[in-house]
Motif scaffolding. Sequence first.
Motif, short mmCIF file in Angstrom:
data_model
loop_
_atom_site.label_atom_id
_atom_site.label_comp_id
_atom_site.label_asym_id
_atom_site.label_seq_id
_atom_site.Cartn_x
_atom_site.Cartn_y
_atom_site.Cartn_z
N VAL A 7 0.84 -1.19 0.00
CA VAL A 7 0.00 0.00 0.00
C VAL A 7 0.88 1.24 0.00
O VAL A 7 1.94 1.27 0.63
CB VAL A 7 -0.91 -0.01 1.24
N GLY A 8 0.44 2.29 -0.70
CA GLY A 8 1.18 3.55 -0.68
C GLY A 8 1.68 3.94 -2.05
O GLY A 8 1.77 3.12 -2.96
N ASP A 9 1.99 5.22 -2.20
CA ASP A 9 2.50 5.74 -3.47
C ASP A 9 3.62 6.74 -3.20
O ASP A 9 3.36 7.87 -2.77
CB ASP A 9 1.37 6.41 -4.24
N PRO A 10 4.89 6.34 -3.43
CA PRO A 10 5.30 5.02 -3.93
C PRO A 10 5.26 3.98 -2.81
O PRO A 10 5.40 4.33 -1.64
CB PRO A 10 6.74 5.26 -4.40
N PRO A 11 5.05 2.71 -3.15
CA PRO A 11 5.01 1.68 -2.11
C PRO A 11 6.39 1.40 -1.53
O PRO A 11 7.40 1.53 -2.22
CB PRO A 11 4.47 0.45 -2.86
N SER A 12 6.42 1.04 -0.25
CA SER A 12 7.66 0.65 0.42
C SER A 12 7.76 -0.86 0.46
O SER A 12 6.78 -1.57 0.23
CB SER A 12 7.69 1.22 1.84
N ASP A 13 8.95 -1.36 0.76
CA ASP A 13 9.13 -2.81 0.88
C ASP A 13 8.33 -3.35 2.06
O ASP A 13 8.22 -2.70 3.11
CB ASP A 13 10.61 -3.14 1.09
N VAL A 14 7.78 -4.54 1.87
CA VAL A 14 7.05 -5.20 2.95
C VAL A 14 8.05 -5.94 3.83
O VAL A 14 8.97 -6.60 3.34
CB VAL A 14 6.02 -6.19 2.39
N SER A 15 7.88 -5.82 5.13
CA SER A 15 8.75 -6.50 6.09
C SER A 15 7.88 -7.08 7.20
O SER A 15 6.64 -7.06 7.13
CB SER A 15 9.78 -5.52 6.66
N THR A 16 8.52 -7.62 8.23
CA THR A 16 7.79 -8.17 9.36
C THR A 16 8.26 -7.55 10.66
O THR A 16 9.42 -7.17 10.81
CB THR A 16 7.96 -9.70 9.46
N VAL A 17 7.33 -7.42 11.59
CA VAL A 17 7.64 -7.09 12.98
C VAL A 17 7.29 -8.33 13.79
O VAL A 17 6.14 -8.81 13.73
CB VAL A 17 6.81 -5.88 13.47
N ARG A 18 8.25 -8.86 14.54
CA ARG A 18 8.06 -10.14 15.21
C ARG A 18 7.90 -9.98 16.72
O ARG A 18 8.45 -9.06 17.32
CB ARG A 18 9.25 -11.07 14.92
N HIS A 19 7.16 -10.92 17.27
CA HIS A 19 7.07 -11.06 18.73
C HIS A 19 6.82 -12.52 19.04
O HIS A 19 5.77 -13.06 18.69
CB HIS A 19 5.96 -10.20 19.31
N SER A 57 3.37 6.86 4.03
CA SER A 57 3.22 8.29 4.31
C SER A 57 1.82 8.55 4.83
O SER A 57 0.84 8.05 4.29
CB SER A 57 3.47 9.11 3.04
N VAL A 58 1.72 9.35 5.88
CA VAL A 58 0.40 9.70 6.43
C VAL A 58 -0.10 11.02 5.85
O VAL A 58 -1.13 11.55 6.27
CB VAL A 58 0.44 9.77 7.97
N ASP A 59 0.65 11.57 4.89
CA ASP A 59 0.24 12.84 4.27
C ASP A 59 -0.80 12.65 3.17
O ASP A 59 -1.34 13.63 2.67
CB ASP A 59 1.46 13.57 3.70
N ARG A 60 -1.00 11.42 2.75
CA ARG A 60 -2.00 11.16 1.70
C ARG A 60 -3.05 10.20 2.24
O ARG A 60 -2.74 9.28 2.99
CB ARG A 60 -1.35 10.59 0.43
N PRO A 61 -4.31 10.39 1.86
CA PRO A 61 -5.37 9.50 2.35
C PRO A 61 -5.24 8.11 1.73
O PRO A 61 -4.79 7.97 0.59
CB PRO A 61 -6.66 10.20 1.91
N LEU A 62 -5.66 7.11 2.46
CA LEU A 62 -5.69 5.75 1.95
C LEU A 62 -7.01 5.50 1.24
O LEU A 62 -7.97 6.24 1.41
CB LEU A 62 -5.56 4.76 3.11
N GLY A 63 -7.03 4.44 0.45
CA GLY A 63 -8.29 4.01 -0.13
C GLY A 63 -8.39 4.08 -1.63
O GLY A 63 -9.47 3.90 -2.19
N THR A 64 -7.27 4.33 -2.32
CA THR A 64 -7.31 4.31 -3.78
C THR A 64 -7.49 2.86 -4.24
O THR A 64 -7.22 1.91 -3.50
CB THR A 64 -6.01 4.86 -4.39
N PRO A 65 -7.95 2.65 -5.48
CA PRO A 65 -8.05 1.29 -5.99
C PRO A 65 -6.73 0.52 -5.90
O PRO A 65 -6.72 -0.68 -5.59
CB PRO A 65 -8.49 1.49 -7.44
N ASP A 66 -5.61 1.21 -6.15
CA ASP A 66 -4.31 0.54 -6.06
C ASP A 66 -4.02 0.11 -4.63
O ASP A 66 -3.44 -0.97 -4.40
CB ASP A 66 -3.20 1.47 -6.55
N ASP A 67 -4.39 0.93 -3.66
CA ASP A 67 -4.19 0.57 -2.25
C ASP A 67 -4.97 -0.69 -1.90
O ASP A 67 -4.45 -1.63 -1.28
CB ASP A 67 -4.65 1.71 -1.32
N LEU A 68 -6.25 -0.70 -2.27
CA LEU A 68 -7.10 -1.85 -1.95
C LEU A 68 -6.60 -3.12 -2.62
O LEU A 68 -6.59 -4.20 -2.02
CB LEU A 68 -8.53 -1.55 -2.39
#
Length: 266
Positions: A40-52, A63-74
């Motif tokens: 998700v995102g424009d441009p998209p970042s690499d996917v990683s994991t957070v472990r516990h 980035s939180v400066d742009r709203p989510l919900g575009t067709p590409d995001d979904l």
Amino acid sequence: MMPTQQATAAPDRERGQTAGVYVYGIVPADVQPEEHAPAVGDPPSDVSTVRHGEIAALVSEISVDRPLGTPDDLTAHAKLLDGSAAVTPVLPLRFGAVMSDPDAVEKELLEAHYDEFHAALEELEGRAQFVIKGRYVEKAILRELVNENSEAARLREEIHDKPEDATRDARMVLGEIINQAIEAKRAEDTHRVTAALDALEPLVSERNPTHEEDAVHVAVLIEMSRQGELEEALGRLAEEWDGRVEISLLGPMAAYDFVMKREPAG
């Protein structure tokens, strides 16, 4: 199926934070995201994991400066989860789960709900969701309904080749008869599909129709090793219903219909 939580901590925009962590779902800790996985995102970042412990969250920076919900995001959200579900258990989070940083993901999501997530992943081990969709062939189902219902046949004959204005009432009554008959047929045919899959010991979730001529719309959770048996069973039904119902199968995908998601607290 055990419930999962939505991520609840969002980045603090008032203090000028411009990046957050998008959370897709929960997986076993040994999962390694593929390089250039959809994100998700424009441009998209690499996917990683957070472990516990023995669990992890699939995440990417956003980035939180742009709203989510575009067709590409979904699309990216679904592709990542469904692609992962083909090879590992996945607890999907609802679209739009954003947390402030990886520490928040670990402490507030993974650690806080560790036992719940761990147990749910164990239940999903080796399983995936498939969606079965059937759509009536319009001419065939109308012919079937008219042949079975004398009142529908009478009304159809009454309005045949007559102006719409002059037969409005009859058309409305006929439409209601047909709608009710299709609902009854849908219930019968949905039962026929689920009965045909009994040998696979599926979990079944009936979905609401998305079209007035839907014959069946169900999600099933089965062992991945039995996908071939599922396809064979549906192939036999497709032959039986040839020219009457068009059947399609989607999956494997994440277990959206079988993992309950609570609303964020607060």
